[in-house]
Design a protein around this motif. Structure first.
Motif, PDB file in Angstrom:
ATOM      1  N   LYS A   7     -29.080 -40.983 -11.846  1.00 25.48           N
ATOM      2  CA  LYS A   7     -28.835 -40.908 -10.407  1.00 25.48           C
ATOM      3  C   LYS A   7     -27.771 -39.881 -10.053  1.00 25.48           C
ATOM      4  CE  LYS A   7     -29.849 -45.448  -8.387  1.00 25.48           C
ATOM      5  NZ  LYS A   7     -29.139 -46.559  -7.718  1.00 25.48           N
ATOM      6  N   SER A   8     -26.941 -39.493 -11.033  1.00 27.29           N
ATOM      7  CA  SER A   8     -25.930 -38.482 -10.726  1.00 27.29           C
ATOM      8  C   SER A   8     -26.551 -37.082 -10.714  1.00 27.29           C
ATOM      9  CB  SER A   8     -24.771 -38.550 -11.729  1.00 27.29           C
ATOM     10  OG  SER A   8     -25.190 -38.088 -12.991  1.00 27.29           O
ATOM     11  N   THR A   9     -27.819 -36.964 -11.088  1.00 29.87           N
ATOM     12  CA  THR A   9     -28.516 -35.676 -11.042  1.00 29.87           C
ATOM     13  C   THR A   9     -29.470 -35.682  -9.845  1.00 29.87           C
ATOM     14  OG1 THR A   9     -30.455 -36.398 -12.275  1.00 29.87           O
ATOM     15  CG2 THR A   9     -28.554 -35.715 -13.565  1.00 29.87           C
ATOM     16  N   ASP A  10     -30.217 -34.597  -9.670  1.00 32.34           N
ATOM     17  CA  ASP A  10     -31.155 -34.636  -8.552  1.00 32.34           C
ATOM     18  C   ASP A  10     -32.593 -34.892  -9.011  1.00 32.34           C
ATOM     19  OD1 ASP A  10     -31.583 -32.253  -9.684  1.00 32.34           O
ATOM     20  OD2 ASP A  10     -31.257 -31.050  -7.880  1.00 32.34           O
ATOM     21  N   PRO A  46     -25.448 -33.704  -6.488  1.00 30.94           N
ATOM     22  CA  PRO A  46     -26.087 -33.923  -7.794  1.00 30.94           C
ATOM     23  C   PRO A  46     -25.591 -32.955  -8.864  1.00 30.94           C
ATOM     24  CG  PRO A  46     -27.685 -33.180  -6.125  1.00 30.94           C
ATOM     25  CD  PRO A  46     -26.400 -33.423  -5.420  1.00 30.94           C
ATOM     26  N   LEU A  47     -25.564 -33.439 -10.109  1.00 32.56           N
ATOM     27  CA  LEU A  47     -25.133 -32.605 -11.227  1.00 32.56           C
ATOM     28  C   LEU A  47     -26.355 -31.973 -11.891  1.00 32.56           C
ATOM     29  CD1 LEU A  47     -22.685 -35.217 -12.767  1.00 32.56           C
ATOM     30  CD2 LEU A  47     -21.979 -33.035 -11.760  1.00 32.56           C
ATOM     31  N   SER A  48     -26.156 -30.769 -12.440  1.00 29.27           N
ATOM     32  CA  SER A  48     -27.253 -30.144 -13.184  1.00 29.27           C
ATOM     33  C   SER A  48     -27.179 -30.612 -14.636  1.00 29.27           C
ATOM     34  CB  SER A  48     -27.136 -28.629 -13.122  1.00 29.27           C
ATOM     35  OG  SER A  48     -25.994 -28.228 -13.859  1.00 29.27           O
ATOM     36  N   LYS A  87     -29.961 -45.426 -15.831  1.00 30.61           N
ATOM     37  CA  LYS A  87     -30.349 -45.232 -14.424  1.00 30.61           C
ATOM     38  C   LYS A  87     -29.218 -44.564 -13.636  1.00 30.61           C
ATOM     39  CE  LYS A  87     -30.647 -49.080 -11.960  1.00 30.61           C
ATOM     40  NZ  LYS A  87     -29.806 -49.364 -10.831  1.00 30.61           N
ATOM     41  N   ASN A  88     -27.983 -45.020 -13.842  1.00 30.36           N
ATOM     42  CA  ASN A  88     -26.863 -44.442 -13.101  1.00 30.36           C
ATOM     43  C   ASN A  88     -26.571 -43.005 -13.538  1.00 30.36           C
ATOM     44  OD1 ASN A  88     -26.470 -46.593 -11.398  1.00 30.36           O
ATOM     45  ND2 ASN A  88     -25.097 -47.648 -12.811  1.00 30.36           N
ATOM     46  N   LEU A  89     -26.748 -42.749 -14.821  1.00 26.66           N
ATOM     47  CA  LEU A  89     -26.586 -41.381 -15.308  1.00 26.66           C
ATOM     48  C   LEU A  89     -27.594 -40.467 -14.611  1.00 26.66           C
ATOM     49  CD1 LEU A  89     -25.421 -39.423 -17.544  1.00 26.66           C
ATOM     50  CD2 LEU A  89     -27.409 -40.065 -18.906  1.00 26.66           C
TER      51      LEU A  89
END
Ligand SMILES: Nc1ncnc2c1ncn2[C@@H]1O[C@H](COP(=O)(O)OP(=O)(O)OP(=O)(O)O)[C@@H](O)[C@H]1O
Ligand SMILES: [Mg+2]
Lengths: 444, 143
Positions: free
Chosen positions: B30-33, A379-381, B26-28
């Motif tokens: 999803k790239s985070t936690d 995951p990215l911050s 949503k995809n943006l």
């Protein structure tokens, strides 16, 4: 140079460096952005390859191929059984299915066995499962477990949709589960001397240990592409071909086949054999992803069942087929006309199997990820998101691909993750520009 | 405070594309936690809002802002506006035409769903002045 340096493998593919002309089509085509080339053909596959075969499809030089070992891998000391799916019949327009089966035995297999009986079993079971479990709001719409690439895509991009996948064993697993035992008895060979082969149009099935799905056992020993054996098979079939299709249509073979099963390789062929008017069939990478996105948003609740196929037009559009998909489609249409659309199996018998639990499998999502080796990105911050955005703004590029990433945004993400270097980008002095911008941001 | 923003255009009557921005959002996310449950709520609200703009509103845009503590979604359009907001917010109230209903819209559940799924919900609209919705989703202890 040694062979190991020249050839690079992903979980499913083989890249031959000497054939590559650096066009970067494969990098851009990959739906999971799993390919990078860093300087002079240093191609890398990231652990995100789902085996869809888009890279094979777009590669103009044949540098990207499957890892299939071909028919040479046939061990003559074994009793080799080939599983023949209806997609293979579609590759031989106007040739009888029975002749194709005979041809497969001529090219070196001890036995060729048709799969269509199990396709029908599976369709019956699916119909029944949907009927009995329609109101389960958590899991609907159900997603077909048939296309292995769809399952890998879900594992990679939509893990929370794994619960929607129909928990039934796939036809090939049902088939493999019993064939070794039966053949062992009938032909008096030891089970451990039998090797089960899958002739397939699907690049994701080439590495057999990555083929099984859910709790299916590992029955298939080896896989081979349709295109690997096509020329040889065609040659053999033309020798044995006795009569053409029209003359044969009233023969005994009518008992053996139903036209329904030939449709299986077409988009819509699976649901055509399932009595349920709230099913849809979608094919092609783009549309499949669009539908998965919708289910992920909680939409499509009015649909019971989704047949999804990554390849355009269904499995006949698979990357390892031998003839054009539209020609194959018309060949199938002729077969269906000849054989009719009846069902061969008795409902009572199948219902009994169903109630005995013959079809069921359970979903263990953690295991699936291990088997496929599909990884999610770290995951990215929030800071990293902003950094990527800023870098994209500085590059202001047009996705030229010289850096070896599919587009500027992915390149920026690679940089921020520490997996690429500023010098890979054509923009002169990119690093200095970024540093300057950072300094400006601080003083603001 | 640092935050990340992005805007996407929504076009009047474009039903094929309406919803695409929410999928990108949503995809943006999803790239985070960020917690998938929150992502889902954000995406559902964005989607309902986008469809409303395309169906009832006019041309407009949807913007997301990701901050340390909250996600903000703003949806603005230059359409006819809503005459009676209290009525529009009621479950089941809809002015959707038969044509939209045939396509599966018009249950009158969009605005109530957005209200339910967002931690803070604000709507401003009057006849002739478009519709402007702001929704906030708390991320406390999340990103
Ligand atoms: N952006 C907008 N511009 C103008 N009118 C709107 C807008 N958004 C909502 N409305 C009005 O509010 C009503 C209720 O909206 P809501 O989203 O709750 O239901 P719906 O869109 O009609 O149906 P559903 O969302 O269930 O498909 C709409 O029928 C419409 O009259
Ligand atoms: Mg609405």
């Amino acid at each position: 140079m040694t062979e190991r340096e020249e050839n690079i493998y992903s979980s499913y593919f083989l890249y031959k460096k000497d054939l590559c002309e650096n066009c970067s089509e494969c990098i851009k085509a990959c739906p999971t952005h799993a390919i990078r080339i860093r300087r002079k053909k240093n191609l890398r596959f990231l652990d995100k390859c789902i085996g869809c075969g888009e890279c094979i499809r777009v590669c103009p030089t044949g540098a990207m191929t499957t890892a299939s070992k071909g028919i040479e891998d046939l061990n003559k000391d074994k009793f080799n059984i080939a599983i023949v799916s209806p997609v293979i019949y579609s590759q031989f327009p106007d040739i009888m299915a029975t002749d194709v089966l005979a041809g497969v035995e001529k090219i070196g297999f001890d036995l060729s066995v048709d799969l269509t009986h199990f396709l029908e079993l599976f369709q019956f079971a699916t119909e029944e499962y949907i009927k009995r479990n329609k109101s389960n709001d958590e899991q609907t719409p159900y997603i077909s477990p048939i296309c292995p690439i769809v399952i890998r895509l879900i594992t990679h991009k939509f893990p929370n949709l794994l619960k929607n996948v129909l928990p039934l064993e796939r036809p090939v697993a049902l088939f493999s589960a019993e064939i070794k035992e039966n053949i062992s008895k009938e032909y008096k060979v030891a089970e451990e001397d039998i090797e089960l082969w899958h002739i397939t149009p699907c690049p994701a099935k080439i590495i057999s240990k990555k083929t099984q799905f859910l709790n299916e056992k590992k029955y298939i020993n080896k896989s081979i592409g349709v295109n690997d054996i096509y020329v040889e098979l065609f040659h053999e079939i033309s020798k044995i071909k006795k009569k053409n299709l029209d003359l044969y249509c009233s023969g005994k073979s009518n008992v053996l086949f139903s036209g329904r099963s030939f449709e299986w390789g077409l988009s819509g062929g699976e649901i055509a054999g399932i009595n349920n008017d709230k099913s849809i069939a979608v094919s092609g990478l783009k549309d499949t992803i669009a539908y998965l996105e919708k289910i992920d948003l909680g939409l499509l609740k009015h649909i019971d069942y989704l047949e999804l196929r990554i390849c355009p037009e269904g499995c006949i559009g698979g990357a390892l087929t031998a003839i054009d998909k539209y020609i194959a489609k018309s060949a199938i249409r002729r077969l269906v006309n000849i054989y009719g659309k009846g069902r061969r199996l008795s409902k009572e018998k199948i219902m009994k199997l169903y109630d005995d639990g013959y079809f069921f499998t359970t979903v263990d999502t953690s295991e699936i990820k291990d088997i496929y080796g599909v990884k999610q990105n770290e995951p990215l911050s929030l800071d990293q998101l902003m950094e990527i955005d800023e870098l994209v703004g500085i590059i202001k590029g047009r996705n030229c691909g010289v850096c070896g990433a599919p587009d500027c945004k992915t390149f920026a993400e690679d940089i921020v993750r520490g997996k690429a270097e500023f010098e890979d980008c054509l923009v002169p002095n990119l690093k200095q520009k970024v540093d300057k911008k950072k300094a400006e941001n601080k003083t603001e | 405070m640092a935050s990340f923003s992005k805007c996407y255009a929504i076009k009047k009557n474009d039903f094929i594309k309406a919803g695409d921005a929410s999928i990108k959002i949503k995809n943006l996310l999803k790239s985070t936690d960020i917690d998938p449950a929150i992502i889902r709520r954000v995406a559902v609200c964005g989607y309902e809002g986008e469809i409303n703009v395309a169906m009832h509103g006019g041309n407009g845009k949807i913007c997301i802002d990701i901050g340390e503590n909250q996600i903000t979604i703003k949806i603005d359009d230059d359409g006819p506006g809503i005459e009676d907001i209290d009525l529009a917010m009621k479950k089941g109230f809809s002015t959707a035409t038969d044509k939209w209903r045939e396509m599966g819209f018009g249950a009158g559940m969009g605005l109530p769903n957005m209200f339910k799924n967002a931690d803070k919900f604000n709507i401003e609209s009057e006849k002739g002045n478009g519709t402007h919705i702001t929704m906030e989703f708390s991320l406390k202890g999340n990103i």
